[in-house]
Design a protein around this motif. Structure first.
Motif, PDB file in Angstrom:
ATOM      1  N   ALA A 589      30.187  87.153 100.971  1.00 31.98           N
ATOM      2  CA  ALA A 589      28.970  86.462 100.807  1.00 31.98           C
ATOM      3  C   ALA A 589      29.125  84.942 100.053  1.00 31.98           C
ATOM      4  N   HIS A 591      30.379  83.435 102.484  1.00 28.29           N
ATOM      5  CA  HIS A 591      30.605  82.725 103.779  1.00 28.29           C
ATOM      6  C   HIS A 591      29.181  82.032 104.111  1.00 28.29           C
ATOM      7  N   ARG A 592      28.018  82.776 103.123  1.00 32.39           N
ATOM      8  CA  ARG A 592      26.813  81.656 103.517  1.00 32.39           C
ATOM      9  C   ARG A 592      26.582  81.153 102.321  1.00 32.39           C
ATOM     10  N   THR A 594      24.009  78.869 100.484  1.00 37.16           N
ATOM     11  CA  THR A 594      22.637  79.553 100.262  1.00 37.16           C
ATOM     12  C   THR A 594      21.881  77.531  98.916  1.00 37.16           C
ATOM     13  N   ALA A 630      34.699  78.846 108.427  1.00 38.29           N
ATOM     14  CA  ALA A 630      33.398  78.143 107.228  1.00 38.29           C
ATOM     15  C   ALA A 630      33.422  77.079 106.310  1.00 38.29           C
TER      16      ALA A 630
END
Length: 990
Positions: A589, A591-592, A594, A630
């Motif tokens: 999570a 890596h993403r 927001t 990332a």
């Protein structure tokens, strides 16, 4: 601290070659020109000082107001032949009696007087020429010919007119003072009959040559590139000025040793060395009236200025300025810099002139300069701050200096910003013109800016960090500074100390500041995240976990995206470092992103790098690379340069583990030597370079370097997995040497520290070594208990590195119990794990254990011995290909002991070149010709100084010479060093 006796000769390769070639090939008139201190005499003496088979007459013209006719030549002859008169002098030598009264009884009778002075001088010149012939003078050197008397110069003109008498003449002089010696102009401006005219104009040293010169004053040790550039800028590369400035810096202890090299502290202006000062003031006394006023004005301005500015600051008319400039330029102190702009040739010369003025006049000129700059260029803050301070206008200086510090911070000139801010904090003023909130607000503002400057530039600031820390502590302790402001300053102080590599001190400040950050929940949460990271010795895991829990609770209450991101990455990094496999479930999570703001992305990228570093001990390298990718994806948007650089050491550590060693050591040395590299990063870079070189080279130097780096990391309070790598390497070497106690001395303290902190996963590389050292020391039961505790503490199924270590621990215990068949299988299992990660160096060392056990088993079954030899042959080949030549050689010795015919790998040994120079000998001679010592040549060629010495001795024997200089000169004259290809390798693998 003291420096060496004197610097060695550096640079000037082309000039040396020209001087050697011309003097060695018949008669020549060599004219060496250059400004004071540029190295004219040093060049000539370097080439002729060790001249073999040549007689050199050294003559020096002193700076006398009324020089004695022929004094330099007479004094030189007396030094050359103090006790005897050469045989075979004709009656003409009677003319020499007035010059050499001490030889009166040995010279021919006096000659009858002649009618004219010209005839008498001509006879005297003939007598001196004959004396030079009888003394077999091959080279006559006249140094400082600009001060020579007319008669001496006319003697040289006479010798040149006669073709030199089969001897060469070398003349050194200062071009700016030739106008006062017309006879010297006649000598240097005409091509002599029967002689070659060679002109050598010496320029300043380069930054590299400046560094070499300074290094030679510290026993040939390395100086930082920044230090060399600093001296080159302030001295303009004039060797004498460099030498004298280094001595002053050493006396003031402004040069310190750090990281195996000499660096400088933060410095303002250099003090003018006495030799430079006296030379400048001697020329200044000969400049009258307006010319001197303009020189003083130019010294105060300190930068190129046009005639109008010089006239306005000096308080004279434009017409007077024009006349004065002509006089000032003729003195050689001032030069034209661009069309119609004038400046001192050298900054130290300007400083010497400025310091020679009465204080009242100097302040008046600075005050005028302030007014002129304020009208002409109000944004020239550095100039305005400098002149207003020197003029004693304190209020104006505070205003300009702080504005200048702001500009320096924005442009990345942290060194200049720190210097200005420290000066401002040390200046007590009731109120500054722009400090509307009073002295307390002014001090808080300045301290904040100082902390930011040190945070971003601390790596290059050296010991000035201590001064900055003390200054900020004084502001925090000031009762006029409130609790909230003090908390923010303390947090900044902690970050400064972290950047400077002082982890214990940083964590002390972090803990102390949390209660004072109630007004800034975002800063409080970030500080808690920092305290959660288990990278400080002495703190148990529970203490870090407590801070992590507080950070998570704090983030849940705060409405801050970047705080939630920081806590999420801090949680993953903390748990990974503590060996908690549950962290892996949340990494996907991370890596993403927001968020979209630059600040949040910067925090996210930094956090991902922390997680990647924490993942290294697990051996899940593909996932570690995914974290790096990332982080890299966030860097361009975040525009955070430090994040981009932060991944370099993680990638380099991966390169060490995965066997990507090609170019790793030199790249890490460059990183370690860069002035901008943080203390921690420089130490890790030195560590990685030492590991690679230790695997490839024999000797104690690399092991000493690794031990030094490991201790420095410990002293700074840096506790992290990479800090254990040198101890693993040193423990392995001790066991390979058969010294179990030495290995225990390395592994036991690390085991105790890891156990106290509860981070057993970090100990995976050391665990098998510690178990083996215990077993070999007769402590078999302790070894088994330790292996059990280690196996229970780690999670081998989720951490490949831990799995490999557990197999190795079992193997060393089985081998110690002489269960060689079982040990071989466990070693093979470990090698399989290492291959899958991959960690090829560890894989091959485990396979070495397989081969060793199969050989031992072969004593009972011959077939196993053949298998063991086959394994070891393959391991040796692969180790050598990897770059671990030292380990390959060790296995080669084992194979030879087993009767195997192992071809010895030739590395830098002497081949059969007969009486010809080998390629390596030519390489050494090229460096000797450049003036390098054996140690410096060794660094250039990646050899040991002893090996360089052997090559040099061999070359001297082949060339039939007995000195270093003669060897280089002879080889150069023979054309053996003519081209780069001549001194290159012959293509043989070294």
């Amino acid at each position: 601290m003291t420096v060496g006796v004197g610097p060695r000769f550096v640079g000037r390769e082309a000039e040396v070659a020209a001087l050697v070639g011309e003097i060695g090939d018949g008669s020549a008139l060599v004219v060496v020109e250059g400004e004071p201190g540029i190295g004219k005499s040093r060049l000539v003496r370097h080439v002729l000082g060790e001249a073999v088979g040549r007689t050199v007459l050294w003559c020096t013209a002193p700076a006398l107001s009324e020089p004695f006719p022929l004094g330099p030549v007479v004094d030189g002859i007396r030094r050359l032949s103090p006790d005897r008169v050469p045989d075979g002098l004709s009656p003409m030598a009677g003319a020499l009696r007035p010059l050499f009264p001490e030889w009166a009884r040995l010279l021919p009778p006096p000659l009858d007087p002649l009618e004219t002075a010209g005839a008498t001088r001509h006879r005297l010149f003939r007598a001196l020429g004959e004396l030079l012939d009888r003394l077999a003078v091959d080279v006559l050197v006249l140094e400082d010919a600009h001060w020579a008397d007319t008669t001496t110069l006319e003697l040289l003109l006479t010798l040149v007119a006669s073709g030199g008498g089969n001897r060469s003449l070398v003349v050194t002089y200062r071009p700016a003072e030739v106008a006062e010696a017309p006879a010297l102009l006649r000598l240097t401006s005409r091509s002599p009959a029967g002689m070659r005219l060679v002109r050598i104009a010496l320029g300043p040293l380069s930054v590299r040559e400046t560094g070499q010169l300074v290094g030679s004053m510290f026993d040939g040790e390395q100086v930082s590139a920044d230090f060399a550039a600093f001296l080159r800028e302030r001295t303009d590369g004039v060797p004498l000025a460099v030498e004298e400035c280094v001595r002053l810096l050493a006396d003031r202890r402004d040069v310190v040793r750090r990281g195996g090299r000499w660096i400088r502290r933060v410095l303002g202006d250099l003090e003018v060395p006495a030799t430079v000062r006296d030379s400048v003031l001697e020329r200044l006394t000969r400049i009258p009236g307006v010319g001197r006023r303009l020189l003083e004005t130019a010294a105060v301005l300190g930068m190129p200025a046009d005639a109008a500015m010089l006239a306005e600051v000096a308080g004279i008319s434009r017409a007077e300025a024009g006349e004065g400039l002509a006089v000032a330029l003729s003195a050689g102190l001032l030069q034209e810099s661009g069309a119609g702009r004038f400046v001192f040739r050298h900054g130290l010369d300007a400083q010497a002139v400025g310091e020679s003025m009465p204080v009242s006049r100097r302040r008046l000129l600075h005050a005028r300069a302030t007014d002129v700059w304020a009208r002409r260029a109000p944004d020239a803050l550095e100039r305005l701050a400098h002149h207003s301070r020197e003029a004693g206008e304190l209020g104006a200086w505070c205003r300009y200096a702080e504005a200048g510090a702001d500009v320096a911070l924005e442009s990345g000139d942290d060194r200049n910003a720190v210097g200005l801010l420290l000066q401002l904090l040390d200046t007590e003023v009731d109120t500054a013109p722009d400090a509307v909130h009073g002295p307390a607000e002014r001090r808080r503002r300045l301290a904040t800016k100082l902390g930011e400057a040190v945070f971003y530039g601390g790596a290059a600031l050296g010991d000035i960090v201590d001064t900055a820390v003390e200054a900020i502590h004084r502001v925090i302790a000031d009762p006029r500074v409130g609790k909230a402001d003090g908390g923010e300053l303390r947090l900044l102080l902690g970050r400064m100390l972290w950047r400077a590599g002082r982890r214990r001190a940083a964590f002390t400040e972090f803990e102390a500041t949390v209660p004072d950050l109630g007004h800034r929940p975002d800063l409080a949460g970030i500080t808690m995240c920092s305290l959660a990271m288990p990278v400080v010795p002495g703190w148990p895991a529970t203490r870090h976990l407590g801070w992590l829990s507080r950070a998570e609770e704090h983030a849940a209450r705060a409405d801050s995206t970047h705080l939630r991101v920081a806590v999420g990455t801090a949680r993953a990094a903390t748990l990974l470092l503590l060996g908690d496999a549950s962290a892996w479930a949340s990494i996907g999570a991370l890596h993403r992103p927001t968020h979209t703001g630059p600040r949040d992305m910067s925090v996210h990228a930094t956090g991902l790098l922390n997680v990647a570093a924490a993942a290294l001990p697990w051996g899940r390298y593909e996932e570690t690379r995914g974290l790096l990718r990332a982080a890299a994806a966030l860097i361009p948007d975040a525009e955070h340069h430090r994040v981009a650089e932060g991944s370099r050491l993680i990638e380099a550590t991966l390169a060490w583990h995965t066997g990507a060693w090609d170019g790793l050591a030199p790249a890490m040395r460059r990183l370690a030597d860069a002035e901008t590299t943080e203390v921690h990063d420089a130490l890790v870079a030195r560590l990685l370079a030492g590991l690679v070189r230790g695997a490839s080279e024999a000797g104690l130097e690399n092991e000493t370097e690794l031990r030094t780096v490991a201790r420095q990391l410990s002293v700074l309070g840096i506790a992290e997995p990479v800090a254990l790598l040198p101890w693993a390497f040193l423990g392995r070497r001790a066991l390979q040497d058969g010294d179990a106690q030495r290995a225990l001395d390395v592994t036991a303290p690390a085991a105790e520290a890891v156990a106290a902190k509860g981070v057993w996963l970090w100990f995976a590389d050391l665990a098998p070594l510690h178990a083996e050292a215990l077993a070999r020391s007769g402590r078999r039961a302790e070894a088994e208990a330790f292996v059990g505790a280690f196996t229970r503490a780690v999670e081998p199924s989720l951490a490949p590195v831990a799995a490999g270590a557990v197999h190795l621990c079992g193997a060393v215990l089985a081998e110690h119990d002489e269960d060689v068949a079982g040990a071989a299988e466990l070693y093979r299992s470990a090698a399989s794990v290492w291959a899958g990660i991959p960690r090829p160096y560890d894989e091959l060392l485990a396979l070495e254990g397989v081969g060793r056990c199969l050989l031992a088993d072969g004593r009972r079954a011959d077939g196993r011995r053949a298998d063991g030899l086959g394994v070891l042959r393959d391991v040796r080949t692969r180790l050598t290909a990897l770059g671990a030549a030292r380990d390959g050689d060790r296995i080669a010795r084992v194979l030879r002991e087993q009767g195997e015919d192992v071809v010895r790998t030739w590395r830098r040994g002497r081949r059969g070149y007969g009486d010809a120079l080998s390629p390596r000998e030519r390489e050494v001679l090229v460096l000797v010709a450049r003036g390098l010592t054996n140690r410096e040549a060794a660094e250039e060629l990646f050899l040991s100084p002893r090996t360089v010495g052997r090559h040099l001795e061999s070359a001297m024997r082949k060339l039939h010479v007995t000195t270093r200089t003669a060897a280089a000169t002879t080889a150069m004259e023979a054309g053996l060093l003519a081209t780069g290809s001549d001194s290159a390798s012959d293509g043989t693998t070294h």
